[in-house]
Design a protein around this motif. Structure first.
Motif, PDB file in Angstrom:
ATOM      1  N   GLU A   1      39.933  28.457  26.662  1.00 34.14           N
ATOM      2  CA  GLU A   1      40.000  27.019  26.957  1.00 34.14           C
ATOM      3  C   GLU A   1      41.441  26.527  27.011  1.00 34.14           C
ATOM      4  O   GLU A   1      41.783  25.676  27.851  1.00 34.14           O
ATOM      5  N   PHE A   2      42.293  27.045  26.136  1.00 31.18           N
ATOM      6  CA  PHE A   2      43.703  26.629  26.153  1.00 31.18           C
ATOM      7  C   PHE A   2      44.401  27.156  27.405  1.00 31.18           C
ATOM      8  O   PHE A   2      45.264  26.477  27.976  1.00 31.18           O
ATOM      9  N   ALA A   3      44.043  28.377  27.821  1.00 26.84           N
ATOM     10  CA  ALA A   3      44.617  28.929  29.050  1.00 26.84           C
ATOM     11  C   ALA A   3      44.189  28.098  30.256  1.00 26.84           C
ATOM     12  O   ALA A   3      45.004  27.776  31.131  1.00 26.84           O
ATOM     13  N   LYS A   4      42.912  27.736  30.292  1.00 27.17           N
ATOM     14  CA  LYS A   4      42.413  26.893  31.385  1.00 27.17           C
ATOM     15  C   LYS A   4      43.109  25.529  31.375  1.00 27.17           C
ATOM     16  O   LYS A   4      43.463  24.985  32.433  1.00 27.17           O
ATOM     17  N   LEU A   5      43.303  24.983  30.180  1.00 27.11           N
ATOM     18  CA  LEU A   5      43.980  23.695  30.061  1.00 27.11           C
ATOM     19  C   LEU A   5      45.399  23.772  30.630  1.00 27.11           C
ATOM     20  O   LEU A   5      45.843  22.850  31.330  1.00 27.11           O
ATOM     21  N   ALA A   6      46.098  24.868  30.334  1.00 27.03           N
ATOM     22  CA  ALA A   6      47.461  25.039  30.853  1.00 27.03           C
ATOM     23  C   ALA A   6      47.450  25.013  32.379  1.00 27.03           C
ATOM     24  O   ALA A   6      48.316  24.384  33.014  1.00 27.03           O
ATOM     25  N   HIS A   7      46.461  25.657  32.989  1.00 30.43           N
ATOM     26  CA  HIS A   7      46.354  25.673  34.448  1.00 30.43           C
ATOM     27  C   HIS A   7      46.019  24.284  34.988  1.00 30.43           C
ATOM     28  O   HIS A   7      46.551  23.874  36.033  1.00 30.43           O
ATOM     29  N   VAL A   8      45.157  23.559  34.293  1.00 33.22           N
ATOM     30  CA  VAL A   8      44.802  22.193  34.719  1.00 33.22           C
ATOM     31  C   VAL A   8      46.028  21.289  34.652  1.00 33.22           C
ATOM     32  O   VAL A   8      46.320  20.539  35.603  1.00 33.22           O
TER      33      VAL A   8
ATOM     34  N   PHE B   1      50.354  18.034  36.826  1.00 33.10           N
ATOM     35  CA  PHE B   1      51.742  17.616  36.624  1.00 33.10           C
ATOM     36  C   PHE B   1      52.678  18.712  37.140  1.00 33.10           C
ATOM     37  O   PHE B   1      53.360  19.394  36.360  1.00 33.10           O
ATOM     38  N   PRO B   2      52.720  18.904  38.460  1.00 31.73           N
ATOM     39  CA  PRO B   2      53.487  20.015  39.039  1.00 31.73           C
ATOM     40  C   PRO B   2      54.989  19.961  38.793  1.00 31.73           C
ATOM     41  O   PRO B   2      55.666  20.988  38.849  1.00 31.73           O
ATOM     42  N   SER B   3      55.517  18.772  38.511  1.00 25.72           N
ATOM     43  CA  SER B   3      56.964  18.648  38.289  1.00 25.72           C
ATOM     44  C   SER B   3      57.339  18.795  36.812  1.00 25.72           C
ATOM     45  O   SER B   3      58.525  18.755  36.467  1.00 25.72           O
ATOM     46  N   ILE B   4      56.346  18.962  35.958  1.00 25.44           N
ATOM     47  CA  ILE B   4      56.569  19.092  34.511  1.00 25.44           C
ATOM     48  C   ILE B   4      56.343  20.536  34.082  1.00 25.44           C
ATOM     49  O   ILE B   4      55.368  21.171  34.489  1.00 25.44           O
ATOM     50  N   LYS B   5      57.244  21.044  33.256  1.00 26.68           N
ATOM     51  CA  LYS B   5      57.080  22.398  32.730  1.00 26.68           C
ATOM     52  C   LYS B   5      56.011  22.416  31.625  1.00 26.68           C
ATOM     53  O   LYS B   5      55.978  21.519  30.769  1.00 26.68           O
ATOM     54  N   ILE B   6      55.155  23.434  31.657  1.00 27.48           N
ATOM     55  CA  ILE B   6      54.166  23.666  30.598  1.00 27.48           C
ATOM     56  C   ILE B   6      54.639  24.883  29.824  1.00 27.48           C
ATOM     57  O   ILE B   6      54.631  26.002  30.350  1.00 27.48           O
ATOM     58  N   LEU B   7      55.078  24.681  28.605  1.00 29.08           N
ATOM     59  CA  LEU B   7      55.567  25.791  27.794  1.00 29.08           C
ATOM     60  C   LEU B   7      54.512  26.180  26.764  1.00 29.08           C
ATOM     61  O   LEU B   7      54.041  25.336  25.997  1.00 29.08           O
ATOM     62  N   ILE B   8      54.129  27.441  26.766  1.00 31.12           N
ATOM     63  CA  ILE B   8      53.157  27.948  25.793  1.00 31.12           C
ATOM     64  C   ILE B   8      53.895  28.790  24.766  1.00 31.12           C
ATOM     65  O   ILE B   8      54.608  29.741  25.127  1.00 31.12           O
TER      66      ILE B   8
ATOM     67  N   ILE C   1      50.089  37.404  31.114  1.00 32.30           N
ATOM     68  CA  ILE C   1      49.166  37.917  32.125  1.00 32.30           C
ATOM     69  C   ILE C   1      48.268  36.806  32.664  1.00 32.30           C
ATOM     70  O   ILE C   1      48.069  36.677  33.879  1.00 32.30           O
ATOM     71  N   ILE C   2      47.724  35.979  31.768  1.00 31.31           N
ATOM     72  CA  ILE C   2      46.738  34.977  32.200  1.00 31.31           C
ATOM     73  C   ILE C   2      47.368  33.720  32.786  1.00 31.31           C
ATOM     74  O   ILE C   2      46.665  32.798  33.192  1.00 31.31           O
ATOM     75  N   THR C   3      48.719  33.673  32.827  1.00 30.10           N
ATOM     76  CA  THR C   3      49.388  32.534  33.472  1.00 30.10           C
ATOM     77  C   THR C   3      50.383  33.010  34.543  1.00 30.10           C
ATOM     78  O   THR C   3      51.236  32.234  34.974  1.00 30.10           O
ATOM     79  N   LYS C   4      50.255  34.252  34.957  1.00 24.55           N
ATOM     80  CA  LYS C   4      51.233  34.817  35.896  1.00 24.55           C
ATOM     81  C   LYS C   4      51.226  34.077  37.234  1.00 24.55           C
ATOM     82  O   LYS C   4      50.211  33.524  37.660  1.00 24.55           O
ATOM     83  N   LYS C   5      52.402  34.051  37.849  1.00 19.97           N
ATOM     84  CA  LYS C   5      52.630  33.470  39.177  1.00 19.97           C
ATOM     85  C   LYS C   5      52.475  31.946  39.225  1.00 19.97           C
ATOM     86  O   LYS C   5      52.412  31.364  40.306  1.00 19.97           O
TER      87      LYS C   5
ATOM     88  N   HIS D   1      42.600  12.843  19.232  1.00 23.25           N
ATOM     89  CA  HIS D   1      41.575  13.885  19.273  1.00 23.25           C
ATOM     90  C   HIS D   1      40.947  13.923  20.661  1.00 23.25           C
ATOM     91  O   HIS D   1      40.472  12.911  21.179  1.00 23.25           O
ATOM     92  N   THR D   2      40.924  15.116  21.283  1.00 22.38           N
ATOM     93  CA  THR D   2      40.306  15.285  22.601  1.00 22.38           C
ATOM     94  C   THR D   2      39.398  16.510  22.588  1.00 22.38           C
ATOM     95  O   THR D   2      39.649  17.464  21.842  1.00 22.38           O
ATOM     96  N   GLU D   3      38.361  16.473  23.416  1.00 23.75           N
ATOM     97  CA  GLU D   3      37.404  17.584  23.451  1.00 23.75           C
ATOM     98  C   GLU D   3      37.228  18.184  24.834  1.00 23.75           C
ATOM     99  O   GLU D   3      36.451  19.127  25.002  1.00 23.75           O
ATOM    100  N   ASN D   4      37.930  17.655  25.827  1.00 21.70           N
ATOM    101  CA  ASN D   4      37.849  18.223  27.169  1.00 21.70           C
ATOM    102  C   ASN D   4      39.185  18.028  27.871  1.00 21.70           C
ATOM    103  O   ASN D   4      40.007  17.179  27.484  1.00 21.70           O
ATOM    104  N   SER D   5      39.408  18.821  28.920  1.00 16.15           N
ATOM    105  CA  SER D   5      40.693  18.806  29.611  1.00 16.15           C
ATOM    106  C   SER D   5      40.953  17.475  30.311  1.00 16.15           C
ATOM    107  O   SER D   5      42.109  17.051  30.437  1.00 16.15           O
TER     108      SER D   5
END
Length: 324
Positions: free
Chosen positions: A80-87, A92-99, A112-116, A179-183
């Motif tokens: 779910e966190f990996a999917k959230l990062a992709h969402v 927000f294409p101009s904002i960096k998502i750092l994990i 691997i799960i965030t490649k490219k 508190h949030t429960e969905n992306s």
């Protein structure tokens, strides 16, 4: 307390470096190290797990089912966190998502799960997290101590809880921030924060019991620790307080290191389970970095306008003396 002014200035140089490189960024701190431990899945199904590692895989069917329940939770929370990062990356294409994976997690998994994906980057989990929190625009977590750290730094905090577990809803770390429960809700909160229309950093659902658990909620813990130590020193004759000289400490540390040197190969070849736990403990706390400590002391001296003398007695023990 190091996240509060003026002490947070000890991280200022590193924070400036991070901000210069990434500008505004969303920091996602993951916490699924029990399942995706960098030494493999075997540890999760270990019969000799310690109390803090969760339920051991035993002969009991209840224990085994609990292990599978925990395995399912951590596996799915990671997904779910990996999917959230992709969402977030798409929204927000101009904002960096750092994990930043937990220090015990396998960093390669997240690469691997965030490649490219150009605006998703996996940062190191081997250095201090504090500068990354202080430099971030918002922190997203689930039951992670970094949520508390961001809270005290007055940073916007989003607690992402996509897989509901009844027994964890009152976890103190899950009460810090929004508190949030969905992306979709996460995207809405991030949008508010990035547009400066939300104060998620101070949102919480803490009760009186929670405030009793952490002194930092109520007052400056540095002051309280100082008062306690002063009281101990003032009453040392009454409570039969004993001092230990430097030579005794150094000698005991030499014996400790010799003992560990001898035990290491014995443990590795004859007691593999104990050896695994030893290695895991070293990952969680590898020891003090002398250069980092000296750098911090130098900055604290400037903040306090006091001279601090530091004496390293071993790789894990040092003495501090502040000139009055």
């Amino acid at each position: 307390e190091l996240y509060k002014k003026p002490y947070s200035d000890i991280y200022l140089d590193k924070v400036k470096q991070i901000k210069k490189k990434f500008k505004n960024f969303i920091l996602i701190n993951t916490n699924s190290f029990p399942t995706f431990f960098e030494h493999g899945i075997r540890d999760f199904f270990d019969e000799n797990k310690g109390l803090l590692d969760g339920t051991p895989y035993s002969n009991s069917i209840n224990d085994r089912l609990k292990v599978f329940e925990d395995w399912s939770f951590h596996t799915n929370i990671t997904i779910e966190f990996a999917k959230l990062a992709h969402v977030l990356s798409n929204k927000f294409p101009s904002i960096k998502i750092l994990i930043r994976p937990h220090p015990g997690e396998d960093v390669l998994l997240y690469k691997i799960i965030t490649k490219k994906i150009k605006n998703i980057e996996i940062i190191t989990n081997k250095d201090q997290v504090a500068p990354w929190i202080l430099a971030s625009s918002v922190l997203i977590h689930n039951r992670c101590t970094t949520g508390a750290e961001a809270f005290f730094a007055k940073k916007p905090v989003i607690n992402y809880d996509p897989i509901h577990r009844e027994h964890s809803k009152d976890h103190i770390l899950n009460k810090l921030g929004v508190h949030t429960e969905n992306s979709e809700d996460v995207v809405k909160e991030v949008d508010k924060i990035l547009n400066f229309s939300n104060s998620s950093g101070i949102n919480n659902s803490l009760d009186n019991h929670d405030f009793e658990m952490l002194e930092n909620f109520e007052q400056d813990s540095f002051v309280k620790i100082k008062n306690i130590l002063t009281q101990i020193i003032d009453n040392k004759k009454i409570i039969n307080f004993k001092t230990v000289n430097n030579y005794t400490i150094i000698f005991s540390e030499i014996i400790y290191n010799i003992n560990n040197f001898i035990k290491f190969p014995i443990r590795k070849f004859f007691y593999p389970e104990k050896h695994k736990r030893f290695i895991k403990s070293k990952i969680v706390f590898s020891g003090f970095d002398k250069e980092v400590i000296l750098e911090k002391i130098e900055k604290i001296e400037k903040i306090l306008n006091k001279k601090i003398k530091l004496v390293f007695l071993s790789g894990r023990i040092f003495k501090i003396k502040i000139d009055s």
